[in-house]
Every structure is written in C-alpha cells, then in structure tokens.
Design a protein around this motif. Sequence first.
Motif, PDB file in Angstrom:
ATOM      1  N   ASP A 142      42.031  62.602  -4.103  1.00 24.40           N
ATOM      2  CA  ASP A 142      40.521  61.761  -4.072  1.00 24.40           C
ATOM      3  C   ASP A 142      40.136  61.757  -5.456  1.00 24.40           C
ATOM      4  O   ASP A 142      40.820  62.200  -6.553  1.00 24.40           O
ATOM      5  N   GLN A 148      44.183  65.084  -0.522  1.00 28.30           N
ATOM      6  CA  GLN A 148      43.740  64.553   0.917  1.00 28.30           C
ATOM      7  C   GLN A 148      44.713  64.320   1.819  1.00 28.30           C
ATOM      8  O   GLN A 148      44.465  64.283   3.113  1.00 28.30           O
ATOM      9  N   LEU A 167      39.000  56.734   1.445  1.00 32.35           N
ATOM     10  CA  LEU A 167      38.400  57.939   0.586  1.00 32.35           C
ATOM     11  C   LEU A 167      37.043  57.459  -0.010  1.00 32.35           C
ATOM     12  O   LEU A 167      36.731  56.131  -0.390  1.00 32.35           O
TER      13      LEU A 167
END
Length: 167
Positions: A142, A148, A167
């Motif tokens: 991210d 992530q 995101l």
Amino acid sequence: MKRLVIALLFVGLVAGGLGLTVGDGTDAEREAAVPALALTRLHGSGEVHLAQATSAETPTLLWFWAPWCPVCNGEAPKIQKLAEQTGGKLAVVAIGGRDDLANAPEFAAQHGLTAPTLLFDESMQVWAHYRIPGQPGAVLLDRDGREQQRWQGAFDSNLALRAAEAL
C-alpha cells in the motif's frame, strides 16, 4: 463494580495499543515497512534503496523474477505492459535474483523492460524479507509500504491492478 472497572481498563489499554499501531504515513513509518536495503539498478548506475524505489503516492507492485525462469520470461512482457498502462495508479518494481547480476541485462533487453523500475538483488536480502520462496512472485504494497496482497507463480496482472485500485 470491580469487574466493570477492570473491563474498562482492559478496553482502554487495547484501544491505546491500537492507536499506537495505526500510522500516519510518515517517512519514518514507510521506511520501517519497506526494508532499508540497497539494490543494484539495472537502468542507470549504482544502487537504489528499496524504500526510494517504492512510491508513497501510489501502491507498489514488487515483481520477483529470475533470468533463467521460463514463467518469468512469459510474464515479463505482461509486467512491461502493466507498468506502461497503470495510469499512475500503481508503481511497478521488478526485482531480479536467484542468478548472477551479469545475466539480468540480457533478460531486460530481451523483453524490452523499460517501464518498471528494474533492480537486482544478488544477495537475496529483499527476497528473504518478503519470504519469496520461488519465482515469479509478486507483493502488493500500500502507500505506506505495508504488504496487502501476494501472488506466487504466474499471476494475472489485471488482478494486481484492480487490487491496487481498491487500496
């Protein structure tokens, strides 16, 4: 009453602990999330720190490859296309390894890899940090440099772009 006080203290401690772990995206935080390791730059000269190669403006896809890997050779054109077509929504960093640095430029030239940031990790420190057991592999970070999502083996670059957009 004593149990209520103890429960409230516990909730307060948990909330305080959570408050300490939630970051504000500072540079120091980002550097802590992305290892402070220098890698060889394939385009240009010298080394670059991984924290500098990843983008705080957008999510970053780290793509791990090896020059001799048949799957990596098949994915390389897709990685180039992904890096060209992200529209600023995703930074792409290709990290070679599991071979000698001398073999990396030919791989990059063979596949016309110019759009992703091209690095080589001959020491395999970054691969070890992200626990990449084989190639190809990919890790989506991210904007704060925190992992992530990850893929091992061949993956759909469109999935990576959609995950980055979310995101």
